[in-house]
Design a protein around this motif. Structure first.
Motif, PDB file in Angstrom:
ATOM      1  N   LYS A 197     -26.184  -2.177  14.293  1.00  0.00           N
ATOM      2  CA  LYS A 197     -25.827  -1.373  13.132  1.00  0.00           C
ATOM      3  C   LYS A 197     -25.831  -0.126  13.202  1.00  0.00           C
ATOM      4  N   ARG A 198     -27.159   0.601  13.510  1.00  0.00           N
ATOM      5  CA  ARG A 198     -27.109   2.003  13.647  1.00  0.00           C
ATOM      6  C   ARG A 198     -26.166   2.708  14.720  1.00  0.00           C
ATOM      7  N   SER A 199     -25.822   1.928  15.847  1.00  0.00           N
ATOM      8  CA  SER A 199     -24.932   2.523  16.795  1.00  0.00           C
ATOM      9  C   SER A 199     -23.542   2.501  16.130  1.00  0.00           C
ATOM     10  N   ILE A 214     -19.247   6.038  12.704  1.00  0.00           N
ATOM     11  CA  ILE A 214     -18.636   6.066  11.325  1.00  0.00           C
ATOM     12  C   ILE A 214     -19.086   7.668  10.870  1.00  0.00           C
ATOM     13  N   ILE A 215     -20.289   7.849  10.953  1.00  0.00           N
ATOM     14  CA  ILE A 215     -20.594   9.000  10.396  1.00  0.00           C
ATOM     15  C   ILE A 215     -19.961  10.327  11.315  1.00  0.00           C
ATOM     16  N   GLU A 216     -19.834  10.246  12.615  1.00  0.00           N
ATOM     17  CA  GLU A 216     -19.206  11.040  13.427  1.00  0.00           C
ATOM     18  C   GLU A 216     -17.727  11.202  13.061  1.00  0.00           C
ATOM     19  N   ASN A 217     -17.126  10.120  12.456  1.00  0.00           N
ATOM     20  CA  ASN A 217     -15.628  10.209  12.187  1.00  0.00           C
ATOM     21  C   ASN A 217     -15.714  10.490  10.680  1.00  0.00           C
ATOM     22  N   ASN A 218     -16.498  10.812  10.269  1.00  0.00           N
ATOM     23  CA  ASN A 218     -16.676  11.592   8.700  1.00  0.00           C
ATOM     24  C   ASN A 218     -16.028  10.123   7.922  1.00  0.00           C
ATOM     25  N   ARG A 219     -16.490   8.841   8.120  1.00  0.00           N
ATOM     26  CA  ARG A 219     -15.937   7.667   7.523  1.00  0.00           C
ATOM     27  C   ARG A 219     -17.123   7.496   6.376  1.00  0.00           C
ATOM     28  N   MET A 220     -18.162   8.140   6.187  1.00  0.00           N
ATOM     29  CA  MET A 220     -19.399   8.103   5.309  1.00  0.00           C
ATOM     30  C   MET A 220     -19.702   9.410   4.421  1.00  0.00           C
ATOM     31  N   PRO A 221     -18.412   9.806   3.843  1.00  0.00           N
ATOM     32  CA  PRO A 221     -18.575  11.029   3.511  1.00  0.00           C
ATOM     33  C   PRO A 221     -19.451  11.505   2.123  1.00  0.00           C
ATOM     34  N   PHE A 222     -19.503  10.545   1.180  1.00  0.00           N
ATOM     35  CA  PHE A 222     -20.188  10.596   0.124  1.00  0.00           C
ATOM     36  C   PHE A 222     -21.711  10.901   0.343  1.00  0.00           C
ATOM     37  N   ALA A 223     -22.338  10.003   1.290  1.00  0.00           N
ATOM     38  CA  ALA A 223     -23.740  10.008   1.671  1.00  0.00           C
ATOM     39  C   ALA A 223     -24.093  11.187   2.595  1.00  0.00           C
ATOM     40  N   THR A 224     -23.072  11.695   3.215  1.00  0.00           N
ATOM     41  CA  THR A 224     -23.277  12.866   4.328  1.00  0.00           C
ATOM     42  C   THR A 224     -22.663  14.176   3.764  1.00  0.00           C
ATOM     43  N   GLN A 225     -22.641  14.232   2.765  1.00  0.00           N
ATOM     44  CA  GLN A 225     -22.100  15.411   2.059  1.00  0.00           C
ATOM     45  C   GLN A 225     -22.952  16.485   2.171  1.00  0.00           C
ATOM     46  N   ARG A 226     -22.358  17.882   2.167  1.00  0.00           N
ATOM     47  CA  ARG A 226     -23.159  19.170   2.147  1.00  0.00           C
ATOM     48  C   ARG A 226     -22.289  20.025   1.259  1.00  0.00           C
ATOM     49  N   TYR A 236     -19.793  -5.477   5.152  1.00  0.00           N
ATOM     50  CA  TYR A 236     -19.761  -4.166   5.445  1.00  0.00           C
ATOM     51  C   TYR A 236     -20.585  -3.588   6.566  1.00  0.00           C
ATOM     52  N   LEU A 237     -20.856  -4.552   7.432  1.00  0.00           N
ATOM     53  CA  LEU A 237     -21.766  -4.321   8.477  1.00  0.00           C
ATOM     54  C   LEU A 237     -21.554  -2.972   9.348  1.00  0.00           C
ATOM     55  N   GLY A 238     -20.267  -2.992   9.430  1.00  0.00           N
ATOM     56  CA  GLY A 238     -19.799  -1.860  10.572  1.00  0.00           C
ATOM     57  C   GLY A 238     -19.283  -0.664   9.775  1.00  0.00           C
ATOM     58  N   THR A 239     -19.430  -0.653   8.404  1.00  0.00           N
ATOM     59  CA  THR A 239     -19.057   0.716   7.688  1.00  0.00           C
ATOM     60  C   THR A 239     -19.723   1.421   6.754  1.00  0.00           C
ATOM     61  N   ARG A 240     -20.898   0.618   6.271  1.00  0.00           N
ATOM     62  CA  ARG A 240     -21.761   1.282   5.176  1.00  0.00           C
ATOM     63  C   ARG A 240     -23.310   0.610   5.494  1.00  0.00           C
ATOM     64  N   ALA A 241     -24.183   1.869   4.903  1.00  0.00           N
ATOM     65  CA  ALA A 241     -25.493   1.581   4.667  1.00  0.00           C
ATOM     66  C   ALA A 241     -25.520   0.357   3.575  1.00  0.00           C
TER      67      ALA A 241
END
Length: 802
Positions: free
Chosen positions: A527-529, A534-546, A219-224
């Motif tokens: 990882k952060r890069s 991932i976040i810019e492409n809305n692939r971590m939506p639950f964590a970044t939801q508003r 999950y290195l490239g897709t998840r915290a």
């Protein structure tokens, strides 16, 4: 490459992208020169296919099987275009330019020449790619080859995974025996190969060689990594399981207790899509208490029972697991929260926006009843009488509850006291060994000045006013601000190997450990890069939801404070590192013990230096290491340079490991977790604690002290007295009493201890249970090293705790 079509002219047409798909898994139906492809008619033409054109005889290329299973003609331009397109990734991942058209044309011609010389009747995309990669390697283009290669698994290995063996079959005892697990393992294998190919080569080599271990590499490239949640967020905004509202129904804030409980359950389940590790709730009972207002004990118990069963029956986590979950439990409302506005039913009850002012201190009754109810449910066990392994109950031992609230107790004599509630936790510990004790009494824990919790297998997270300018706003839930604690990534260091290389030189050893920490920083930055993309492409939506603010109707606060996530460096085998370096283990001499403290202090100070230098919070932790202790030990045994050294210090069955090392790497040898005294060390429990407690203030990212019980029915009052002595007089911040059990799957009888057959019916169809690292699970799912450690463990009775 994959899906190329057949023409000999270099300027032939480009085919569609389906034919050019480079991830094709099509089988090469015949690598032999006289094979017959499926759905093709046998021909008598020679293998070097000839064709007459305008009176001239020319050689044509074999046909290609595409991703979709079609047979198509060869087209060299497909290789050219794919090389240009794919190697652009090298700019993103390796910081070097992609391939230019002229070089791609030259490579394509060479590939065509080699394929022509093979005289095949037809070929597949994967075979073309292999030839392309050989040419790239021969020309010194390692990064381009890493970008252009395939990831996957041999058919035989995939079949083994389907049957529950083979690739990492015993890496995670929480995985179930089902098709989802097989699917996860296949996906894991592909993902791990992908990320190792995309990492800087030196970083990838450090992991592959066993110098470091990148946890949850798949999950290195897709998840915290993991997250501890603030329930107030969901009680204010409601539940948006997909994070966007586009593909799942959106629920408003819960108005009833049953809905609030289900929202809590589904929030942890939904978070599994965005995180690789455990999910937990900080201050669970205080935040949910307003929903229990006015309810009787039996109704609250029913709600707690529903919560526990939901968390242990939802097979929704990665690969069909139950959710790896934890809840922090206090027997009353902590003083920090007594005067803070309660957040529930979509409102902050601070007297504004038409709300009545309500504080959490008003719900002391509900917290006490909820604590008792949850303990009663867990003490009863499930329908067979088995313990509930999730959610992990993290019992918070806090200064606020060391003395009774006499005024409240006199006003509510029908309610349990703090002492009675804590007694229940030790009754649970004596029966099942289920609870974990989060000791916040030591000064370094900062109780009352901030918030702190243990979560996942033993990771510690905290927040305080000194480090967080918005701390007070978060306490008040001002503008939706709330606490968000977790980790981006965990990397563990092979500390014994550093000692092997140092050859007794202190400075060389410390320099080696610091270098491994430096390399971990490179991994964290990578990882952060990746995660930013991932976040810019809305692939971590639950964590970044508003979500929609229920008061303003505008977008609310983000769920997870991305910048607040820490980066965790774990240590493996400090005992074996010291044993090789100074000649004795940490429990065998003062010299060894002091050197271990010195080494850990050096790493702690360097971690703080790295935090300042790189602008990221580095946490030093004892790694739970369900598999890493074994992986490092086996890796060192396989290494020519270290194989003699490792045999001097490794724990477990060395003879069995040496006898089987050429057959399997699932071997019964291991290094000691973190800064622990070895599991099998013949030392008193008091001595074990007196050694291990010293490291807790140093290991700020999380640690645990395991107390393995040897009695079938330990005395609950004795456990309480001993535990409170630990809490008040040592620096141990987190500990657990582990009890071994056996369940008969024939007559459902529960037994204390590890039994080979049922004492009730004689059946051998039994399941042994124990704590593998930071959770209780069936022993049959453990790897050979953990099973060996289980056998090695020094167990203690009540008399050892006096």
């Amino acid at each position: 490459m994959e899906g190329c079509t057949t023409v000999t002219k270099a300027d032939a047409r480009e085919d569609d992208h389906e034919q050019a798909d480079l991830a094709c898994d099509a089988q090469v139906q015949s690598g032999e020169k006289k094979g017959t492809p499926i759905n093709m008619t046998q021909t008598s033409k020679p293998l070097a296919i000839q064709k007459t054109l305008d009176g001239h005889t020319i050689s044509i290329m074999p046909k290609v099987r595409t991703t979709a299973g079609h047979m198509v003609e060869w087209d060299r331009n497909i290789i050219i275009n794919q090389l240009i397109k794919e190697t652009k990734l090298s700019e993103r991942f390796h910081g070097m330019p992609g391939m230019q058209k002229e070089e791609a044309q030259d490579i394509a011609k060479e590939v065509e020449r080699r394929i022509r010389s093979l005289e095949l009747k037809f070929l597949s995309g994967p075979l073309i790619r292999e030839v392309v990669n050989i040419v790239l390697l021969e020309r010194g283009h390692t990064e381009w080859r890493n970008i252009s290669t395939r990831v996957g698994t041999p058919v035989y290995d995939a079949c083994e995974i389907d049957l529950g063996s083979g690739f990492e079959a015993k890496d995670n005892a929480n995985l179930q025996e089902n098709a989802e697990t097989s699917h996860k393992k296949k996906a894991d294998k592909i993902s791990k190969e992908q990320y190792l190919l995309l990492l800087p080569p030196k970083t990838a080599d450090l992991h592959l060689n066993g110098d470091i271990h990148i946890h949850d590499l798949e999950y290195l490239g897709t998840r915290a990594f993991c997250q501890d949640w603030d329930l107030r967020y969901f009680f204010y905004y409601g539940l948006m399981p997909d994070g966007s509202g586009a593909k799942a129904s959106v629920a408003g804030p819960a108005m009833k207790a049953e809905v609030a409980m289900l929202h809590a359950v589904k929030a942890l389940g939904s978070a599994q899509t965005n995180f690789a590790g455990g999910q937990g709730f900080y201050n669970f009972l205080t935040f949910i208490a307003p929903y229990f207002e006015g309810k009787g004990y039996l109704e609250i118990k029913q709600l707690m029972q529903m919560f526990v069963y939901e968390m242990t029956q939802m097979m929704v986590a990665r690969g069909g697991q139950v959710v790896f979950s934890s809840v922090q439990l206090s027997p009353g409302v902590p003083k920090l929260w007594k005067d803070k506005p309660a957040v529930y039913k979509g409102r902050v009850h601070d007297g504004t926006n038409g709300t009545e002012k309500r504080t959490y201190g008003e719900f002391e009754r509900e917290v006490r009843l909820a604590f008792k109810a949850l303990m009663d449910v867990m003490i009863e066990g499930d329908n067979w009488g088995k313990p509930f392994n999730f959610p992990k109950p993290e019992i918070s031992i806090e200064p606020d509850f060391m003395e009774e609230d006499g005024f409240f107790n006199r006003a509510h004599p029908e309610l349990p006291t703090y002492e009675q509630l804590y007694d229940m936790t030790f009754e649970l510990a004596a029966k099942f060994g289920t609870p974990y004790f989060d000791n916040q009494l030591p000064e370094y824990r900062g109780a009352g000045e901030g918030i702190s919790c243990y979560q996942c297998c033993a990771y510690q997270f905290s927040a305080n006013a000194d480090a967080d300018a918005s701390f007070e706003d978060k306490l008040m839930f001002k503008d939706g601000k709330h606490f968000s604690m977790g980790s981006w990534q965990v990397v563990s260091l092979n500390c014994p190997r550093a000692a092997y290389r140092a050859k007794g030189n202190d400075e060389a050893l410390f320099a080696d450990l610091k270098n491994l920490m430096d390399q971990s920083i490179k991994l964290f930055k990578t990882k952060r890069s990746w995660m930013e993309s991932i976040i810019e492409n809305n692939r971590m939506p639950f964590a970044t939801q508003r979500p929609k603010d229920p008061v303003t109707g505008e977008k609310g606060a983000i769920a997870v404070d991305i910048d607040a996530l820490v980066y965790t460096i774990g240590v493996i085998g400090i005992n074996e590192m010291v044993q090789y370096h100074v000649g004795s283990q940490i429990h065998e001499s003062k010299e060894a013990f002091k050197f271990a403290i010195r080494a850990m202090t050096e790493m702690e100070m360097y971690g703080k230096e790295l935090s300042q230098k790189h602008g990221m919070e580095i946490a030093l932790a004892r790694t739970p290491a369900e598999t890493t202790c074994q992986r490092f030990a086996v890796s060192d045994m396989l290494h020519e340079e270290y194989k003699d050294a490792v045999l001097q210090v490794v724990k477990g069955d060395k003879e069995a490991a040496l006898a089987n090392i050429k057959r399997t790497h699932d071997l019964p040898v291991y290094y000691t977790n973190g800064t622990h005294v070895p599991p099998g060390a013949n030392v008193s429990l008091i001595d074990r604690i007196n050694i291990e407690h010293v490291f807790f203030p140093i290991v700020d990212g999380g640690n645990i002290c395991h107390i393995w019980m040897g009695e079938g029915s330990p005395d609950a009052k004795g456990l309480r007295e001993f535990a409170m002595n630990i809490a008040k007089n040592t620096q141990i911040g987190y500990f657990a009493f582990t009890k071994d059990m056996t369940v008969c799957l024939n007559d459902f009888h529960i037994m204390s201890g590890l039994k080979e057959c049922c004492e009730n019916c004689g059946s051998g169809d039994v399941e042994q249970l124990s704590r593998v690292t930071g959770y209780v699970q069936a022993v049959h799912g453990w790897n050979a090293a953990k099973r060996q450690e289980l056998a090695d463990r020094m167990r203690y009775s009540s008399s050892d705790m006096i």
